[in-house]
Every structure is written in C-alpha cells, then in structure tokens.
Design an enzyme around this catalytic site. Structure first.
Site, PDB file in Angstrom:
ATOM      1  N   ARG A  15      -1.245   5.495   5.191  1.00  0.00           N
ATOM      2  CA  ARG A  15      -0.980   4.062   5.015  1.00  0.00           C
ATOM      3  C   ARG A  15      -1.461   3.266   6.223  1.00  0.00           C
ATOM      4  O   ARG A  15      -1.949   2.138   6.073  1.00  0.00           O
ATOM      5  CB  ARG A  15       0.506   3.799   4.750  1.00  0.00           C
ATOM      6  CG  ARG A  15       0.794   2.330   4.429  1.00  0.00           C
ATOM      7  CD  ARG A  15       2.062   2.148   3.641  1.00  0.00           C
ATOM      8  NE  ARG A  15       1.979   2.691   2.300  1.00  0.00           N
ATOM      9  CZ  ARG A  15       1.420   2.085   1.259  1.00  0.00           C
ATOM     10  NH1 ARG A  15       0.863   0.879   1.409  1.00  0.00           N
ATOM     11  NH2 ARG A  15       1.404   2.648   0.068  1.00  0.00           N
ATOM     12  N   SER A  30      -8.308   3.126  -2.869  1.00  0.00           N
ATOM     13  CA  SER A  30      -8.436   3.158  -1.406  1.00  0.00           C
ATOM     14  C   SER A  30      -7.875   4.452  -0.846  1.00  0.00           C
ATOM     15  O   SER A  30      -8.497   5.098   0.011  1.00  0.00           O
ATOM     16  CB  SER A  30      -7.707   1.956  -0.790  1.00  0.00           C
ATOM     17  OG  SER A  30      -8.304   0.744  -1.175  1.00  0.00           O
ATOM     18  N   HIS A  69      -5.100   3.022   5.784  1.00  0.00           N
ATOM     19  CA  HIS A  69      -5.350   2.058   4.717  1.00  0.00           C
ATOM     20  C   HIS A  69      -5.249   0.631   5.233  1.00  0.00           C
ATOM     21  O   HIS A  69      -6.032  -0.251   4.857  1.00  0.00           O
ATOM     22  CB  HIS A  69      -4.339   2.285   3.586  1.00  0.00           C
ATOM     23  CG  HIS A  69      -4.404   1.281   2.489  1.00  0.00           C
ATOM     24  ND1 HIS A  69      -3.493   0.253   2.358  1.00  0.00           N
ATOM     25  CD2 HIS A  69      -5.278   1.135   1.456  1.00  0.00           C
ATOM     26  CE1 HIS A  69      -3.797  -0.476   1.295  1.00  0.00           C
ATOM     27  NE2 HIS A  69      -4.871   0.034   0.727  1.00  0.00           N
TER      28      HIS A  69
END
Length: 207
Positions: free
Chosen positions: A37, A14, A40
């Site tokens: 993050r 990812s 994500h």
C-alpha cells in the site's frame, strides 16, 4: 483496457502491477499489505527495502484498532488521508493538534516547534493511541522523550517523517525505544506514507 475504470478496478490493477514488479520478493504475510500500500501511494519501490517492522507490529496495530484505538498525526494532511469512516466503524478517531491556538502559543513561549508541543498535548489523551508521524522529526523526538518519561505508551508508532535535519536520527530513536513501530529508515517518508500505513492496518480488519 477501458479508459473508464472504476476506482476499485484501478486499485486492483495497480496492486497486480506492484506484485508483478516486485518479482520473486517475499515478505512476511502480515507486512506485505502495508509495504504494497505504501508503494501504491508513492510509486516508490524503495519502501520494499526501507520499511522496518518491530516484532508483531502489524498484529499489534490491527488489534489496537479493532479495540477502538485512536490515531494521532502530526499533520492535517496525514489526518485527511486516513479513512476516518472505516476507523469510526471500529470506534476510533483521528486527532491532530498542530493547528490548535494553544499549541501555537505554547510553542512560541517555549521556543519549540508546534509539532513537538502537539505530541505533548496528545500524550494527555485518555485513550489508547497509535501515533502516525509523517512530516516532523521534532514530533518523533518529542514522542521518544515522552515515552522515556513514562508519559505516553503508544499502541504503535508509525515513524515516517521526510527530510534532512534529524530525520534519520529521530527514526533510529524510535527503533531503539522498544515500543511497537513501523519505521521508514532513511530520509524518505511523508504524510501520505503515514496515512497509507494507517489505512493498510484499518483495511486488514475488513479482510
């Protein structure tokens, strides 16, 4: 590609996709893991543009956590999303007072939101704290008042409430407050974003 990837493999792939889709975008090295993050967590690349960092915000947050700083959230959802095991190894804990009966009673008596009152309760904690606000702009505005009154001095404020009423204004208050901050400008945010930012800071210590 296997249909049965392990969680770590999924996360690695990812992040590789995120990096590829960001193309030639360049971020400050300390901010990049936080931005990625959040993307994500949300699959929303707008955070590459709207996450705002005060000078050395990531460094200050990481150093505070390394020293055993606690985290205060405005929702049980944000609290649930933070890696409490990793935080505990650093000596920290997560606090959320939104569901406490005394907070609910005080909010009713004073005609305030529980989120705002929960920040007042958090200000009485006898430990350094990072405040991670992902849902309630009233919590962020209450925190701003507490900062101005000298009742609390956050190690870092993560200001990412989501919505339409006073959301933009509450974030701008924190940006102007002078405290170390990571803020998602505009209307986007959420408890998952607050937790993702906390985890990004925690994971930086393990690198």
């Amino acid at each position: 590609m296997s249909d049965f990837l392990q969680p770590q493999q999924i996360e690695e792939q990812s992040f590789a996709i995120i990096t590829e889709l960001l193309g030639d975008r360049v971020f400050p090295p300390d901010e990049e893991p936080v931005i990625k993050r959040v993307i994500h967590t949300t699959a929303d690349f707008d955070y590459a543009e709207n996450l705002t960092f005060s000078p050395d915000a990531v460094e200050k947050g990481v150093e505070a956590l390394r020293s055993g700083c606690h985290i205060v959230t405005d929702t049980s959802m944000a609290m649930a999303g933070i890696n409490k095991t990793a935080l505990g190894r650093l000596g920290g804990r997560v606090h959320c007072f939104i569901a406490d009966p005394d907070v609910a009673a005080e909010a009713r008596t004073r005609g305030m939101t529980r989120s705002a009152v929960s920040m007042e309760k958090a200000a009485a904690l006898d430990c350094p704290c990072i405040f991670a606000i992902g849902n309630a702009p009233t919590a962020l505005m209450a925190l701003d008042r507490l900062i101005k009154a000298g009742r609390v001095k956050p190690a870092l404020v993560i200001g990412v409430p989501v919505g339409f009423v006073n959301v933009v204004e509450s974030k701008e208050r924190i940006i102007k407050s002078g405290v170390p901050h990571i803020v998602a400008r505009g209307r986007k945010g959420g408890s998952n974003v607050a937790a993702a930012i906390c985890n990004a800071l925690i994971y930086e210590i393990g690198r």
